[in-house]
Design a protein around this motif. Structure first.
Motif, mmCIF file in Angstrom:
data_model
loop_
_atom_site.group_PDB
_atom_site.id
_atom_site.type_symbol
_atom_site.label_atom_id
_atom_site.label_comp_id
_atom_site.label_asym_id
_atom_site.label_seq_id
_atom_site.Cartn_x
_atom_site.Cartn_y
_atom_site.Cartn_z
ATOM 1 N N GLY A 45 -3.376 -7.999 -17.625
ATOM 2 C CA GLY A 45 -2.658 -9.109 -17.005
ATOM 3 C C GLY A 45 -2.002 -8.709 -15.686
ATOM 4 O O GLY A 45 -0.925 -9.192 -15.349
ATOM 5 N N LYS A 46 -2.656 -7.825 -14.949
ATOM 6 C CA LYS A 46 -2.154 -7.330 -13.666
ATOM 7 C C LYS A 46 -3.206 -7.613 -12.599
ATOM 8 O O LYS A 46 -4.355 -7.911 -12.904
ATOM 9 C CB LYS A 46 -1.912 -5.813 -13.722
ATOM 10 C CG LYS A 46 -1.058 -5.330 -14.864
ATOM 11 C CD LYS A 46 0.381 -5.589 -14.618
ATOM 12 C CE LYS A 46 1.210 -4.998 -15.753
ATOM 13 N NZ LYS A 46 2.589 -5.294 -15.652
ATOM 14 N N SER A 47 -2.828 -7.467 -11.346
ATOM 15 C CA SER A 47 -3.790 -7.651 -10.269
ATOM 16 C C SER A 47 -4.648 -6.392 -10.138
ATOM 17 O O SER A 47 -4.213 -5.297 -10.516
ATOM 18 C CB SER A 47 -3.065 -7.913 -8.945
ATOM 19 O OG SER A 47 -2.415 -6.728 -8.502
ATOM 20 N N PRO A 48 -5.871 -6.535 -9.598
ATOM 21 C CA PRO A 48 -6.694 -5.353 -9.359
ATOM 22 C C PRO A 48 -5.981 -4.335 -8.458
ATOM 23 O O PRO A 48 -6.115 -3.117 -8.663
ATOM 24 C CB PRO A 48 -7.951 -5.916 -8.682
ATOM 25 C CG PRO A 48 -8.040 -7.319 -9.210
ATOM 26 C CD PRO A 48 -6.613 -7.773 -9.318
ATOM 27 N N LYS A 49 -5.212 -4.821 -7.496
ATOM 28 C CA LYS A 49 -4.468 -3.923 -6.608
ATOM 29 C C LYS A 49 -3.478 -3.070 -7.403
ATOM 30 O O LYS A 49 -3.349 -1.861 -7.160
ATOM 31 C CB LYS A 49 -3.733 -4.751 -5.554
ATOM 32 C CG LYS A 49 -2.987 -3.939 -4.532
ATOM 33 C CD LYS A 49 -2.336 -4.837 -3.496
ATOM 34 C CE LYS A 49 -1.562 -4.021 -2.484
ATOM 35 N NZ LYS A 49 -0.923 -4.863 -1.472
ATOM 36 N N THR A 50 -2.794 -3.676 -8.360
ATOM 37 C CA THR A 50 -1.839 -2.949 -9.191
ATOM 38 C C THR A 50 -2.552 -1.928 -10.062
ATOM 39 O O THR A 50 -2.086 -0.793 -10.216
ATOM 40 C CB THR A 50 -1.024 -3.933 -10.063
ATOM 41 O OG1 THR A 50 -0.310 -4.813 -9.198
ATOM 42 C CG2 THR A 50 -0.057 -3.200 -10.984
ATOM 43 N N ILE A 51 -3.691 -2.312 -10.622
ATOM 44 C CA ILE A 51 -4.468 -1.381 -11.455
ATOM 45 C C ILE A 51 -4.918 -0.186 -10.620
ATOM 46 O O ILE A 51 -4.794 0.964 -11.054
ATOM 47 C CB ILE A 51 -5.684 -2.098 -12.095
ATOM 48 C CG1 ILE A 51 -5.206 -3.161 -13.087
ATOM 49 C CG2 ILE A 51 -6.625 -1.094 -12.757
ATOM 50 C CD1 ILE A 51 -4.413 -2.660 -14.274
ATOM 51 N N LYS A 52 -5.412 -0.444 -9.398
ATOM 52 C CA LYS A 52 -5.833 0.654 -8.519
ATOM 53 C C LYS A 52 -4.655 1.565 -8.196
ATOM 54 O O LYS A 52 -4.813 2.792 -8.143
ATOM 55 C CB LYS A 52 -6.437 0.105 -7.227
ATOM 56 C CG LYS A 52 -7.799 -0.515 -7.429
ATOM 57 C CD LYS A 52 -8.319 -1.082 -6.111
ATOM 58 C CE LYS A 52 -9.629 -1.803 -6.293
ATOM 59 N NZ LYS A 52 -10.115 -2.396 -5.045
ATOM 60 N N TRP A 53 -3.474 0.985 -7.996
ATOM 61 C CA TRP A 53 -2.277 1.776 -7.709
ATOM 62 C C TRP A 53 -1.962 2.696 -8.889
ATOM 63 O O TRP A 53 -1.732 3.882 -8.705
ATOM 64 C CB TRP A 53 -1.095 0.859 -7.405
ATOM 65 C CG TRP A 53 0.142 1.605 -7.045
ATOM 66 C CD1 TRP A 53 0.482 2.093 -5.813
ATOM 67 C CD2 TRP A 53 1.210 1.982 -7.921
ATOM 68 N NE1 TRP A 53 1.697 2.740 -5.881
ATOM 69 C CE2 TRP A 53 2.167 2.688 -7.162
ATOM 70 C CE3 TRP A 53 1.445 1.783 -9.275
ATOM 71 C CZ2 TRP A 53 3.329 3.193 -7.722
ATOM 72 C CZ3 TRP A 53 2.614 2.288 -9.820
ATOM 73 C CH2 TRP A 53 3.538 2.984 -9.042
ATOM 74 N N HIS A 54 -1.984 2.137 -10.102
ATOM 75 C CA HIS A 54 -1.712 2.945 -11.299
ATOM 76 C C HIS A 54 -2.743 4.062 -11.454
ATOM 77 O O HIS A 54 -2.390 5.199 -11.761
ATOM 78 C CB HIS A 54 -1.713 2.079 -12.558
ATOM 79 C CG HIS A 54 -0.446 1.312 -12.781
ATOM 80 N ND1 HIS A 54 0.785 1.905 -12.910
ATOM 81 C CD2 HIS A 54 -0.231 -0.020 -12.908
ATOM 82 C CE1 HIS A 54 1.707 0.983 -13.113
ATOM 83 N NE2 HIS A 54 1.110 -0.208 -13.097
ATOM 84 N N LEU A 55 -4.012 3.747 -11.238
ATOM 85 C CA LEU A 55 -5.060 4.765 -11.356
ATOM 86 C C LEU A 55 -4.863 5.873 -10.332
ATOM 87 O O LEU A 55 -5.054 7.055 -10.638
ATOM 88 C CB LEU A 55 -6.442 4.121 -11.205
ATOM 89 C CG LEU A 55 -6.858 3.164 -12.334
ATOM 90 C CD1 LEU A 55 -8.136 2.436 -11.951
ATOM 91 C CD2 LEU A 55 -7.007 3.896 -13.651
ATOM 92 N N GLY A 56 -4.489 5.507 -9.123
ATOM 93 C CA GLY A 56 -4.218 6.509 -8.087
ATOM 94 C C GLY A 56 -3.060 7.412 -8.470
ATOM 95 O O GLY A 56 -3.105 8.631 -8.255
ATOM 96 N N ARG A 57 -2.007 6.823 -9.048
ATOM 97 C CA ARG A 57 -0.854 7.614 -9.498
ATOM 98 C C ARG A 57 -1.251 8.576 -10.622
ATOM 99 O O ARG A 57 -0.812 9.711 -10.652
ATOM 100 C CB ARG A 57 0.270 6.695 -9.982
ATOM 101 C CG ARG A 57 0.863 5.816 -8.925
ATOM 102 C CD ARG A 57 1.830 6.535 -8.049
ATOM 103 N NE ARG A 57 2.948 6.996 -8.875
ATOM 104 C CZ ARG A 57 3.869 7.834 -8.479
ATOM 105 N NH1 ARG A 57 3.838 8.300 -7.257
ATOM 106 N NH2 ARG A 57 4.839 8.202 -9.277
ATOM 107 N N ILE A 58 -2.097 8.100 -11.537
ATOM 108 C CA ILE A 58 -2.557 8.962 -12.626
ATOM 109 C C ILE A 58 -3.343 10.130 -12.053
ATOM 110 O O ILE A 58 -3.119 11.293 -12.423
ATOM 111 C CB ILE A 58 -3.413 8.169 -13.638
ATOM 112 C CG1 ILE A 58 -2.553 7.142 -14.369
ATOM 113 C CG2 ILE A 58 -4.094 9.109 -14.624
ATOM 114 C CD1 ILE A 58 -3.349 6.124 -15.171
ATOM 115 N N LYS A 59 -4.269 9.846 -11.140
ATOM 116 C CA LYS A 59 -5.066 10.913 -10.521
ATOM 117 C C LYS A 59 -4.202 11.925 -9.795
ATOM 118 O O LYS A 59 -4.405 13.135 -9.925
ATOM 119 C CB LYS A 59 -6.078 10.318 -9.536
ATOM 120 C CG LYS A 59 -7.275 9.687 -10.170
ATOM 121 C CD LYS A 59 -8.210 9.199 -9.072
ATOM 122 C CE LYS A 59 -9.458 8.590 -9.603
ATOM 123 N NZ LYS A 59 -10.358 8.174 -8.516
ATOM 124 N N SER A 60 -3.229 11.442 -9.026
ATOM 125 C CA SER A 60 -2.398 12.366 -8.261
ATOM 126 C C SER A 60 -1.503 13.202 -9.173
ATOM 127 O O SER A 60 -1.249 14.380 -8.910
ATOM 128 C CB SER A 60 -1.553 11.615 -7.233
ATOM 129 O OG SER A 60 -0.588 10.810 -7.855
#
Length: 66
Positions: A45-60
């Protein structure tokens, strides 16, 4: 018996707290189950932009390279 109506003495705003995204589940679905960002966004229930942000944070955080 006399009932008294409610009286308002002040106004305050309230907001429901948003559910936090389960990052472990997000990572599992993305990289183990191979879900797309679009599917993840719909699921959480989030925007794709928010999901990409979370994934980037996980990777970093994990120092993962693409």
């Amino acid at each position: 018996m006399v009932e008294h109506p409610l009286t308002v003495k002040g106004v305050c705003s309230a907001q429901w707290a948003k559910a936090r995204t389960d990052l472990k589940e997000l990572a599992r679905l993305r990289w183990t189950e191979k879900w797309t960002v679009k599917r993840l966004a719909e699921h959480f229930g989030k925007s794709p932009k928010t999901i990409k942000w979370h994934l980037g944070r996980i990777k970093s955080t994990l120092h993962v390279q693409s």
